[in-house]
Enzyme design. Structure first.
Site: not given
Ligand code: UFG
Length: 323
Positions: A11, A33, A141, A187, A206
């Site tokens: 990405y 990939l 991670y 994400h 979440f």
């Molecule tokens: N979330 C939800 N519902 C979803 C997906 C996510 O509520 O369906 C929440 C998560 O709990 C979190 C926030 O939305 O609180 C963002 O979650 P993401 O999964 O989009 O991103 P993260 O913050 O967990 O992680 C991302 C990247 C990591 C990076 C990080 C830096 O995946 O590689 O951002 O903050 F390190």
């Protein structure tokens, strides 16, 4: 420069490759990939299918590319998954990454640019977060990325390898050509937009009892084209060290959902779920160091503008990439 990009089919990597080529660099992409997509590799780049676990192949590919700089995106990057399967993260992000680091030293690469993360800070004691905060990750991670940062410091001291390590906040958005497609999407923004596209009935929130104004987690969303620009700036001589890359504004999960509703014009249904393990409540960048030392200036500081580019891409690629 001749730039060797690992994870250039992923990405963030795909957009960085596009911007490097637009800036006149010569790019070789190295990617296995497993996460990336062949059609996300800009056709102007050379592509090598390979895995960082293959030490000899990495070294050969780097030499063949006559690499002057390496940009290392390739990694596993899911906080939640790392809590289930820590070994996967340490093996790929640390052990396999070390093969690349050794190959870069052997090939006398001038600059190594590394994709680190704000997840190295853990639950920060101060907000917004600058680079001087203690790094105490709360998930494997973040720990795996911190271990690589430490290896970089030793390699600089002992082998003279110059590096820039970027601690990304939450990458989001799309360029005109390349966008976000993970085979298993975890994400927030793409999952919310799937509801707007009619591909999912509802999205999930979440955790609703975090110590934040609306109870949901707060993140700093940064456009991938802005991230890509920082990498290009990092290639200039003399630029070195650790930099946060974020906009400095935090948005909660509920605010992201509302922004997606406004941009898509669709109502988005959500359900409340328990907290996801390993999630810090609030991560917001102080990126002044990148502004000052790299002359970096994000072009998409507002969440809605970021979401609009993601929505545009997803509408044009409702199934993502075909491969
Ligand atoms: N979330 C939800 N519902 C979803 C997906 C996510 O509520 O369906 C929440 C998560 O709990 C979190 C926030 O939305 O609180 C963002 O979650 P993401 O999964 O989009 O991103 P993260 O913050 O967990 O992680 C991302 C990247 C990591 C990076 C990080 C830096 O995946 O590689 O951002 O903050 F390190």
């Amino acid at each position: 420069m001749n730039v060797f990009v690992t994870g250039g089919a992923g990405y963030i990597g795909s957009v960085c490759v596009e911007e490097l080529l637009n800036a006149g660099h010569v790019v070789t992409v190295f990617d296995n990939l497993t996460e990336g997509h062949r059609s996300a590799v800009d056709p102007r780049a050379k592509f090598v299918l390979g895995d960082l676990a293959d030490r000899e192949l990495v070294a050969r590919a780097l030499t063949d590319a006559r690499a002057e700089a390496v940009i290392h995106f390739a990694a596993h990057a899911l906080v939640g998954e790392s809590m289930q399967n820590p070994g996967k993260y340490f093996r790929n992000n640390v052990a396999n990454g070390l093969n690349l680091l050794d190959a870069a030293v052997a090939a006398r690469v001038r600059k190594f640019v590394f994709s680190s993360t704000c997840a190295t800070y853990g639950v920060p004691e101060k907000m917004p977060m600058d680079e001087s905060l203690p790094q105490l990750p709360v998930n494997p991670y973040g720990e795996s990325k911190l271990m690589f940062e430490k290896m970089l410091l030793w390699y600089r001291q002992l082998h003279g390898l110059e590096f820039v390590a970027f601690r990304y906040f939450n990458a989001a958005g799309a360029s005109k050509k390349f966008g976000e497609h993970h085979r298993i999407e975890t994400h927030l923004i793409p999952n919310v937009l799937k509801v707007a596209l009619g591909q999912k009935e509802q999205c999930e929130i979440f955790g609703t009892n975090y110590p934040t104004p609306d109870g949901t987690c707060i993140r700093d969303y940064i456009h991938i084209v802005d991230l890509a620009q920082a990498h290009i700036l990092a290639l200039a001589p003399g630029r070195a060290g650790f930099f946060n890359l974020g906009n400095g504004s935090g948005y909660s999960v509920r605010e992201v959902i509302h922004a997606c509703e406004r941009i898509s014009g669709q109502p988005i249904k959500s359900i409340e779920q328990p907290r996801r393990a390993g999630d810090p409540p609030r991560l917001v960048a102080a990126a002044d160091k990148a502004f000052k030392e790299l002359d970096w200036q994000p072009k998409f500081p507002k969440l809605e503008a970021i979401v609009a580019t993601a929505w545009d891409w997803h509408k044009r690629h409702p199934q993502g990439y075909r491969d």
